[in-house]
Motif scaffolding. Structure first.
Motif, short mmCIF file in Angstrom:
data_model
loop_
_atom_site.label_atom_id
_atom_site.label_comp_id
_atom_site.label_asym_id
_atom_site.label_seq_id
_atom_site.Cartn_x
_atom_site.Cartn_y
_atom_site.Cartn_z
N SER A 18 42.84 78.09 45.52
CA SER A 18 43.68 78.87 44.11
C SER A 18 42.89 79.03 42.44
CB SER A 18 44.86 80.20 44.66
OG SER A 18 45.35 79.29 44.70
N THR A 19 43.41 77.73 42.70
CA THR A 19 43.40 76.79 41.08
C THR A 19 41.91 76.71 40.92
OG1 THR A 19 43.15 74.62 41.85
CG2 THR A 19 46.02 76.06 41.93
N VAL A 20 40.91 76.80 41.67
CA VAL A 20 39.71 75.67 40.60
C VAL A 20 38.79 77.02 40.55
CG1 VAL A 20 37.80 74.85 42.06
CG2 VAL A 20 39.85 74.46 43.33
N PHE A 21 38.15 76.63 39.70
CA PHE A 21 37.40 77.20 38.67
C PHE A 21 35.77 76.29 38.39
CE2 PHE A 21 35.27 78.45 34.43
CZ PHE A 21 35.52 79.78 34.95
N TYR A 22 34.62 76.57 38.85
CA TYR A 22 33.32 76.33 39.44
C TYR A 22 32.50 76.42 38.55
CZ TYR A 22 35.05 75.99 43.98
OH TYR A 22 35.81 75.68 45.70
N ARG A 23 31.30 75.13 38.08
CA ARG A 23 30.93 74.88 37.35
C ARG A 23 29.83 75.71 37.85
NH1 ARG A 23 29.51 73.68 32.31
NH2 ARG A 23 31.64 71.99 32.77
N SER A 24 29.17 76.73 38.32
CA SER A 24 28.21 77.17 39.05
C SER A 24 27.27 76.28 39.08
CB SER A 24 27.20 78.82 38.29
OG SER A 24 28.12 79.03 37.94
N SER A 25 26.21 76.11 37.77
CA SER A 25 25.03 75.07 38.53
C SER A 25 24.85 73.70 39.08
CB SER A 25 24.25 74.31 36.71
OG SER A 25 25.97 73.23 36.72
N ALA A 26 26.61 72.97 39.41
CA ALA A 26 27.12 72.33 40.00
C ALA A 26 27.23 72.61 41.60
CB ALA A 26 28.42 71.87 39.77
N LEU A 27 27.84 73.76 41.41
CA LEU A 27 28.04 74.53 43.04
C LEU A 27 26.17 74.66 43.57
CD1 LEU A 27 29.77 75.27 44.17
CD2 LEU A 27 30.62 77.56 43.07
N ALA A 46 42.19 79.97 30.35
CA ALA A 46 42.28 78.99 30.79
C ALA A 46 41.39 77.23 30.60
CB ALA A 46 43.49 78.10 31.65
N ARG A 47 41.31 77.94 32.69
CA ARG A 47 39.73 77.27 33.06
C ARG A 47 38.59 77.88 31.91
NH1 ARG A 47 43.81 75.26 35.14
NH2 ARG A 47 43.65 75.24 37.15
N PHE A 48 38.18 78.36 32.00
CA PHE A 48 36.57 78.65 30.94
C PHE A 48 36.91 77.79 29.46
CE2 PHE A 48 34.75 80.68 27.68
CZ PHE A 48 33.07 81.18 28.54
N ALA A 49 37.97 78.12 29.27
CA ALA A 49 38.13 77.16 27.99
C ALA A 49 38.08 75.34 28.39
CB ALA A 49 39.70 77.33 27.53
N LEU A 50 38.45 74.75 29.70
CA LEU A 50 38.67 73.59 30.01
C LEU A 50 37.04 72.85 30.28
CD1 LEU A 50 40.52 71.00 31.02
CD2 LEU A 50 40.55 72.35 33.62
N LEU A 51 36.48 73.96 31.39
CA LEU A 51 35.12 73.35 31.22
C LEU A 51 34.49 73.56 30.30
CD1 LEU A 51 34.53 74.05 35.05
CD2 LEU A 51 35.12 72.34 33.82
N GLU A 52 34.54 74.39 29.16
CA GLU A 52 33.49 74.36 27.91
C GLU A 52 34.15 73.46 27.68
OE1 GLU A 52 31.34 77.82 25.94
OE2 GLU A 52 30.98 77.21 28.40
N SER A 53 35.56 72.82 27.05
CA SER A 53 34.98 71.27 26.86
C SER A 53 34.88 69.92 27.68
CB SER A 53 36.69 70.88 26.23
OG SER A 53 37.94 71.36 27.52
N ARG A 54 34.46 70.54 28.47
CA ARG A 54 34.41 69.36 29.84
C ARG A 54 32.87 69.83 30.07
NH1 ARG A 54 38.44 66.42 31.96
NH2 ARG A 54 37.24 65.44 33.08
N LYS A 55 31.91 68.90 29.78
CA LYS A 55 30.37 68.76 30.08
C LYS A 55 30.23 68.33 30.86
CE LYS A 55 30.05 72.25 26.57
NZ LYS A 55 30.10 73.47 26.94
#
Length: 313
Positions: A162-171, A103-112
């Motif tokens: 525990s709910t957070v899923f990061y975009r590595s380029s931002a991190l 779910a988090r993978f799909a979320l960030l794939e849709s939210r650039k």
């Protein structure tokens, strides 16, 4: 194609919970490219249990065992070894529901535009029994925004880790402050300047509450939040006067939280300096009335909520 997700578990003295944590990762419907566990000098049976859990892991998994350096240092080390598009970490006493990564993978794939994705979390006790959920507290503090997270952070409210899923380029543009004892709040302040926080209303993770006697930790959290805001006022985009006014409101919210968990003396002390931070006369009145409610009544209400969640499982 192997999804570009790197999962990290910082482990420290959670022998009673680490197996459940790792199994929840292994059972994800979307398998990560890699799972890394760093044991930060545990003195219990954690390492043996981790080795057992990872032995038959169906994807790439690694364990690093070293001396204790603290959580923020461990998080920085873990992320430094990430070479994928996305990064997610979970504490060794928490766990994910099976659809979390998908779910988090799909979320960030849709939210650039988003630097991270997050959502609501279950609260579970030391036996893994669900006792509450952040979704039950949207009216008071968990009305999480989708987009600009700075107004939420200004109130001293932050996502459950525990709910957070990061975009590595931002991190990669920031890091965990190794001098802070509240590992994520200052990180969120820095990330909120870079981009949006994408919110998912689904409840896909669990946050372990070891006991209700958390007043001492809450005062520590409050102090760390205030200090992080003072260090990073520029990131919040407010004047010092506005920040002090907001911090008074944050202190009063923590006073209400102390009262909720039975620390009436601590709640009174904190409220004396922050009562002007109440959102309304009605809220202040409810706080005063609540001071006279016996803790037994509060515990009964808590038990009824826990029983309701048990029936839903």
């Amino acid at each position: 194609m192997v999804p570009e997700v790197f999962v990290f578990v910082p482990s420290y003295n959670h022998a009673g919970f680490i197996s459940e944590c790792l199994i929840s990762i292994i059972n994800q419907t979307l398998a990560p490219a890699k799972l890394l566990v760093i044991d930060d000098g545990s003195t219990d049976r954690s390492v043996k249990l981790i080795e057992k859990a990872l032995k038959n892991c169906p994807f790439d998994a690694e364990l690093i065992v070293r001396e204790n350096r603290g959580l923020c240092s461990t998080l920085n080390q873990g992320f430094s070894l990430c070479g994928t598009k996305y990064f997610a970490y979970i504490g060794s006493d928490d766990f994910w529901l099976p659809e979390f990564l998908a779910a988090r993978f799909a979320l960030l794939e849709s939210r650039k535009d988003a630097v991270l994705g997050y959502g609501h979390s279950l609260f579970v006790d030391q036996n893994g029994v669900t006792i509450d959920s952040t979704s039950e507290h949207k009216e008071h503090w968990a009305n999480y925004p989708d987009g600009d997270a700075r107004p939420m952070l200004l109130k001293g409210i932050a996502p459950v880790s525990s709910t957070v899923f990061y975009r590595s380029s931002a991190l990669r543009k920031v890091s965990w402050n190794e001098n802070s004892r509240l590992e994520d709040y200052e990180m969120y302040l820095k990330l909120a300047e870079i981009g949006d926080f994408a919110f998912d209303s689904a409840v896909l993770s669990a946050w372990r509450h070891h006991s209700y006697n958390t007043s001492k930790n809450r005062l520590l959290m409050l102090r760390e939040v205030i200090e992080a805001q003072d260090r990073n006022i520029r990131l919040l985009g407010v004047s010092e006067t506005e920040l002090r006014r907001s911090q008074t409101g944050t202190k009063f919210r923590y006073a209400r939280s102390l009262l909720q968990y039975g620390d009436k003396a601590g709640a009174i002390r904190l409220a004396r300096e922050s009562w002007r931070g109440s959102e309304s006369v009605v809220q202040l009145g409810k706080f005063i009335v609540r001071l006279g409610v016996p803790m037994a009544v509060v515990e009964l209400k808590r038990k009824l909520r826990k029983d309701r969640y048990s029936r839903l499982k």
